[in-house]
Scaffold this motif. Structure first.
Motif, short mmCIF file in Angstrom:
data_model
loop_
_atom_site.label_atom_id
_atom_site.label_comp_id
_atom_site.label_asym_id
_atom_site.label_seq_id
_atom_site.Cartn_x
_atom_site.Cartn_y
_atom_site.Cartn_z
N UNK A 34 0.84 -1.19 0.00
CA UNK A 34 0.00 0.00 0.00
C UNK A 34 0.88 1.25 0.00
N UNK A 35 0.58 2.20 -0.87
CA UNK A 35 1.35 3.44 -0.91
C UNK A 35 0.90 4.38 0.20
N UNK A 36 1.84 5.20 0.68
CA UNK A 36 1.49 6.10 1.78
C UNK A 36 2.21 7.43 1.64
N UNK A 58 8.89 -3.11 1.89
CA UNK A 58 8.53 -1.95 2.71
C UNK A 58 8.03 -0.83 1.79
N UNK A 59 6.91 -0.23 2.12
CA UNK A 59 6.38 0.89 1.34
C UNK A 59 7.18 2.14 1.71
N UNK A 101 5.41 0.93 6.67
CA UNK A 101 5.49 2.20 5.95
C UNK A 101 6.78 2.90 6.37
N UNK A 102 7.67 3.14 5.41
CA UNK A 102 8.97 3.73 5.73
C UNK A 102 9.15 5.10 5.10
N UNK A 105 13.91 6.24 8.65
CA UNK A 105 15.35 6.13 8.41
C UNK A 105 15.95 4.76 8.68
N UNK A 106 15.19 3.69 8.48
CA UNK A 106 15.79 2.37 8.69
C UNK A 106 16.94 2.12 7.73
N UNK A 107 16.91 2.75 6.55
CA UNK A 107 18.01 2.55 5.60
C UNK A 107 19.29 3.23 6.07
N UNK A 108 19.16 4.30 6.84
CA UNK A 108 20.33 5.00 7.34
C UNK A 108 21.01 4.25 8.48
#
Length: 260
Positions: free
Chosen positions: A29-31, A229-230, A205-206, A184-187
């Motif tokens: 789902x997009x957010x 992850x969206x 939702x990220x 910021x889970x990618x950071x």
């Protein structure tokens, strides 16, 4: 681990007036994440399927979003005190509830959510601080217990509820929550912590801040490979409406595994 750190804890509740059953969003789902509306929220230009907005957003805006079949997440903090809220005096009236400043955001202060009286205020509408400042610091168990109470209370009211951040607790708390939101889970190279939650069929939702730079592209492609992850990208942390929806195959190449 040398000691247990207090936890920054925020949740998100979703209100969807069009259905009787509790809303359960789907993976993919997009957010959009819009907490700063001083430019004016433009409902007409919103293309996301779900929008996370501040709980003090007007009913008029929420109703317009619902008419476009956009689900609305109502954001509020349950682990910090915000001195600009209408009910600020109610929090300050409870002894030892409001503690030292939360340095990440001006106007926010830590809450000791073990103090009697907080739960009544929450029904009405962490890991990052130095534990030595409190004689009796919050523990991970305190946070787990509080989070479970929040989830059970929301479900009793037929509300969906999401866990925001603190991914280190997701395996213990995932069964109680309907979705998750992460900043910021990618950071921090911690997106993988949501793997079991995603496998259970619940969406994450990220949001990644400071644009689709070369550095952010590398992090996004590496951390989100195989994880559905969206993810959205914001130009800064002001959280205005403008958004970039992350598309792994466009950004990272046709061999990127979206996990879907």
């Amino acid at each position: 681990m040398k000691f247990l750190l207090p936890v920054t804890f925020l949740i998100t509740c979703l209100f969807n007036s069009k259905v009787e059953a509790r809303w359960k969003p789907k993976i993919g789902t997009t957010w959009n994440y819009v907490l700063n509306d001083d430019l004016g929220f433009d409902v007409a230009k919103e293309t996301a399927e779900v929008v996370d907005i501040d709980y003090e957003t007007s009913t008029e805006v929420i109703n317009k979003l619902h008419k476009k079949n956009i689900s609305v997440i109502c954001y509020f903090s349950v682990g910090t005190f915000e001195d600009f809220r209408d009910d600020a005096d109610d929090f300050l009236a409870i002894k030892d509830l409001v503690r030292d400043p939360y340095v990440e955001w001006e106007g926010e202060y830590w809450l000791d959510y073990r103090v009697k009286g907080l739960k009544n205020l929450i029904e009405k509408h962490g890991y990052l601080t130095e534990p030595s400042k409190w004689e009796n610091p919050l523990t991970v168990k305190d946070t787990i217990d509080y989070a479970i109470w929040l989830a059970e209370t929301a479900h009793k009211k037929n509300l969906s509820i999401g866990l925001k951040n603190i991914p280190g607790t997701i395996d213990k708390l995932g069964s109680y929550f309907d979705f998750a939101i992460n900043e910021s889970c990618v950071n921090f190279d911690e997106c993988y912590l949501y793997e079991n939650f995603l496998k259970s069929g619940k969406p994450v939702f990220g949001v990644t801040y400071y644009g689709l730079t070369a550095e952010n592209k590398e992090r996004l492609c590496r951390n989100l490979y195989g994880l559905p992850i969206s993810m959205i990208i914001k130009e800064n942390r002001e959280l205005y409406q403008d958004v970039i929806f992350f598309n792994g195959k466009e950004t990272c190449g046709k061999n990127f595994d979206t996990g879907l």
